[in-house]
Every structure is written in structure tokens, then in C-alpha cells.
Design a protein around this motif. Structure first.
Motif, mmCIF file in Angstrom:
data_model
loop_
_atom_site.group_PDB
_atom_site.id
_atom_site.type_symbol
_atom_site.label_atom_id
_atom_site.label_comp_id
_atom_site.label_asym_id
_atom_site.label_seq_id
_atom_site.Cartn_x
_atom_site.Cartn_y
_atom_site.Cartn_z
ATOM 1 N N TYR A 77 -17.863 3.571 67.348
ATOM 2 C CA TYR A 77 -17.613 2.139 67.463
ATOM 3 C C TYR A 77 -18.239 1.610 68.743
ATOM 4 O O TYR A 77 -18.545 2.355 69.667
ATOM 5 C CB TYR A 77 -16.109 1.826 67.447
ATOM 6 C CG TYR A 77 -15.336 2.360 68.627
ATOM 7 C CD1 TYR A 77 -15.223 1.622 69.814
ATOM 8 C CD2 TYR A 77 -14.704 3.600 68.570
ATOM 9 C CE1 TYR A 77 -14.507 2.109 70.897
ATOM 10 C CE2 TYR A 77 -13.996 4.097 69.651
ATOM 11 C CZ TYR A 77 -13.894 3.340 70.806
ATOM 12 O OH TYR A 77 -13.194 3.826 71.882
ATOM 13 N N HIS A 118 -12.309 -5.609 72.594
ATOM 14 C CA HIS A 118 -12.757 -5.638 71.204
ATOM 15 C C HIS A 118 -13.350 -4.282 70.837
ATOM 16 O O HIS A 118 -14.069 -3.676 71.635
ATOM 17 C CB HIS A 118 -13.832 -6.710 71.000
ATOM 18 C CG HIS A 118 -13.540 -8.024 71.640
ATOM 19 N ND1 HIS A 118 -12.849 -9.032 70.992
ATOM 20 C CD2 HIS A 118 -13.845 -8.511 72.873
ATOM 21 C CE1 HIS A 118 -12.744 -10.083 71.798
ATOM 22 N NE2 HIS A 118 -13.340 -9.781 72.948
ATOM 23 N N SER A 120 -15.591 -2.694 67.552
ATOM 24 C CA SER A 120 -16.252 -3.058 66.300
ATOM 25 C C SER A 120 -16.956 -1.857 65.689
ATOM 26 O O SER A 120 -17.576 -1.055 66.397
ATOM 27 C CB SER A 120 -17.258 -4.189 66.535
ATOM 28 O OG SER A 120 -18.379 -3.736 67.261
ATOM 29 N N LEU A 125 -13.520 -5.250 62.887
ATOM 30 C CA LEU A 125 -13.391 -5.661 64.286
ATOM 31 C C LEU A 125 -11.920 -5.835 64.593
ATOM 32 O O LEU A 125 -11.204 -6.563 63.884
ATOM 33 C CB LEU A 125 -14.125 -6.987 64.537
ATOM 34 C CG LEU A 125 -13.901 -7.625 65.916
ATOM 35 C CD1 LEU A 125 -14.519 -6.767 67.019
ATOM 36 C CD2 LEU A 125 -14.467 -9.036 65.962
ATOM 37 N N VAL A 238 -21.466 -6.389 65.138
ATOM 38 C CA VAL A 238 -21.111 -5.156 64.445
ATOM 39 C C VAL A 238 -21.783 -3.988 65.165
ATOM 40 O O VAL A 238 -22.677 -4.161 65.997
ATOM 41 C CB VAL A 238 -21.535 -5.201 62.961
ATOM 42 C CG1 VAL A 238 -20.899 -6.389 62.255
ATOM 43 C CG2 VAL A 238 -23.038 -5.252 62.822
#
Length: 331
Positions: A77, A118, A120, A125, A238
Motif C-alpha cells: 500500500y 491515509h 491506499s 482507501l 491509488v
């Protein structure tokens, strides 16, 4: 007042402390400037305006255990961190009235700092936000509106003596988004991003769910366009798109948003949490429909979204419309 200021400083220091404990490497990724206003629909009441300035950083070596709070266990990620300064303004319909308008929402302002993390992947997300700031005269929203009205030669607002009282606001927001991308039709691309959101604190308690969609050419490889309140930060990419998104100089998309909120508490309608203040009977369920576009050329992005909402309190007898404009610079 000094105690309130000390409390704000203490919370901010607690917020920033975890960042100083880990030797993370950050790369500046994006700067967003939000401007929300109902002047786009020729009104000047209810949720009247909002401004937000955001810095988004791509985290290269995400060693901070705070990211583990998001539980995005899909293998690899990307991690991001964002910092924002936000002001939001709420007013009744009649700005010329000096006395309390009992059947309309209170005057209120909310100025706060936002810190968010965050995580993603290609399809998901997850974001966690902390808001810390002041509601009431300490937010300086009255002065902001007076300056704007003077610059635009509009009628001066006269009822700010009836605004909510000073209150330290602390709120958490959690947002999860999923991203689905059908096969493109030639150069025409689409993406669909359902999302859920939860808010908890003395400013707002509630849950929101909905979906956003993009239709266009070389559409952004992100998780959609959002308003300040619903859907989270704009422009979090992304996985693996941090280096790839600008291989083409331009992109364009039409955007649609539809969502609903279940509202348990809203300080801007329910009044101050710990003091007596004006309040109205809120609606516990509110629907939203938004439409707009995104245009990018090289490292400059412009988003615009017009969002219509059903009445938020008893006595608000019509659909309210707010425009959201976001100007972004990509590093």
C-alpha cells in the motif's frame, strides 16, 4: 479565553508529537485550495461558505504505527499524510436582522486544524482525520464574512451577536472508499467509488454513505472529488500512481456524487454542547446530490462540484445548493 487557548495548544502538540518520534521520509505531493459557497446558487444563508488549505505528502517509509490503525491489509500500500487549515460559516437567511431569529439556524463559525493519515491500495482507501479548533467568536468567522461582504459590496451581516458561544471542538472522522474501474471504451474511461464515513466528537456525530463516479478521458487515478465535510481529502492516489499519473499532459472527467447522512448531533443546529445557546430541530436524515467536472493540464488541476441537499432542519423549506471549487497544484 486563556484556558481555551492553552487547551488548543495542548491538543495540537499531542497531535504533532507522534510525527516527531519516527524518522519517516515524506515527499510533497499536492496542494489543495477549497472554496465552498452558496453564492454559486445566488443565496447567502445556511452553510454559507467554507475555505480549506491542504498539504498532502507521500510517505516513503511509513514506519509510524498510527498507520496500523487503518487496518488496510491488502499487501502493498501507499501511505499519505495531510495537514489542513479550515474555516466554515453558517448563517440564517436574513442577514439584516439584528435580533435572534428563533425559527432559523444560529450564526456559527468553525475554524480548525486537520491532521489525517491515509492508506491506499489499487482498490481501497482508508483515512483517519482529527479536527481540532474553535467554534464561536474565537473562530473569527464574523470578521471573515464582514471582509468578504465589504469586498463584494454586499449587505453587511448584522446578527453575529447571536452566534454560538466559544467552544473547543474536537472531532474524529473515518472514511473508507472502494474503487471499481470497468474496462475502458477506447479512450473513454470510468470509475466508481462507493464510500462510508463516520464522524464522532462534540462538533458532529453521524454516519454517511454514498458513491461518486467519473466519466472522461485519462481520468485521475484517485478516489474521487469530495466536499469539505463528506468524502475525505481530494487527490489521494491509488497505489503506484504517484509517479505515473502525469505521463499524459491533460485529463478531463465529468463527476457525479450521491450520498446520504444519518445525523445524531450537529453543533451548528443543536447549539453549544456545554452552554445554553440558540438551536433548531434538525432533520436526522439528509440527502445530497452533486455534479461537476475535473480538468487537469500538467500539474494544475481544477475541480468543480455543485451539491444540492435536502432540508437539514425544521423550517428550512427548500433544497439548498453549495458549490465546491478546488484548485490544486501537483508537485
Amino acid at each position: 479565553m486563556s484556558k481555551m487557548k492553552s487547551s488548543v495548544v495542548s491538543v495540537i502538540l499531542m497531535l504533532l508529537l507522534p510525527l516527531s518520534l519516527f524518522g519517516e521520509k515524506w515527499e510533497f505531493n499536492r496542494f489543495n485550495v477549497f472554496f465552498e459557497n452558496d453564492l454559486f446558487s445566488t443565496t447567502d444563508s445556511q452553510y454559507s461558505s467554507g475555505e480549506k488549505f491542504s498539504l498532502i505528502y507521500h510517505v516513503i517509509n511509513h514506519s509510524n504505527p498510527l498507520y496500523e490503525l487503518l487496518y488496510l491489509d491488502y499487501g502493498e500500500y501507499d501511505a499519505y499524510v495531510s495537514f489542513s487549515l479550515v474555516n466554515q460559516m453558517y448563517t440564517p437567511a436574513d442577514l439584516s436582522e439584528t435580533a435572534l431569529i428563533e425559527d432559523d439556524r444560529p450564526y456559527a463559525g468553525w475554524t480548525y486544524l486537520e491532521y489525517a493519515i491515509h492508506k491506499s491500495s489499487q482498490t481501497d482507501l482508508r483515512s483517519l482525520y482529527l479536527h481540532v479548533g474553535m467554534v464561536g467568536p474565537a473562530s473569527r468567522t464574523e470578521e471573515i464574512q464582514e471582509i468578504i461582504h465589504e469586498m463584494t459590496d454586499s449587505t453587511p451581516p448584522k446578527g453575529w451577536d447571536n452566534q454560538l458561544q466559544n467552544e473547543l471542538g474536537i472531532n474524529l472522522k473515518y472514511v473508507h472508499k472502494w474503487r471499481f474501474v470497468p474496462e475502458p471504451l477506447g479512450s473513454f474511461e470510468t470509475s466508481y467509488v462507493p464510500f462510508v464515513q463516520g464522524d464522532l466528537g462534540n462538533v458532529a456525530i453521524g454516519a454517511t454513505g454514498g458513491v461518486s463516479a467519473r466519466f472522461g478521458w485519462n481520468i485521475p487515478k484517485d478516489f474521487g472529488v469530495s466536499t469539505i465535510d463528506s468524502g475525505g481529502e481530494v487527490g489521494v492516489l491509488v497505489l503506484d500512481e504517484c509517479e505515473n499519473m502525469r505521463r499524459e499532459k491533460w485529463s478531463f472527467s465529468f463527476n457525479l456524487n450521491g450520498y446520504g447522512s444519518a445525523v445524531a448531533h450537529d453543533i451548528f443546529l443543536d447549539g453549544n454542547t456545554f452552554k445554553d445557546s440558540h438551536s433548531v430541530d434538525k432533520e436526522n436524515f439528509v440527502g445530497y446530490l452533486g455534479f461537476g467536472f475535473t480538468a487537469r493540464y500538467e500539474n494544475i488541476v481544477f475541480d468543480f462540484m455543485q451539491t444540492k441537499s435536502t432540508p437539514k432542519f425544521t423550517g428550512e423549506d427548500k433544497i439548498h445548493t453549495v458549490g465546491t471549487a478546488v484548485l490544486s497544484w501537483l508537485y
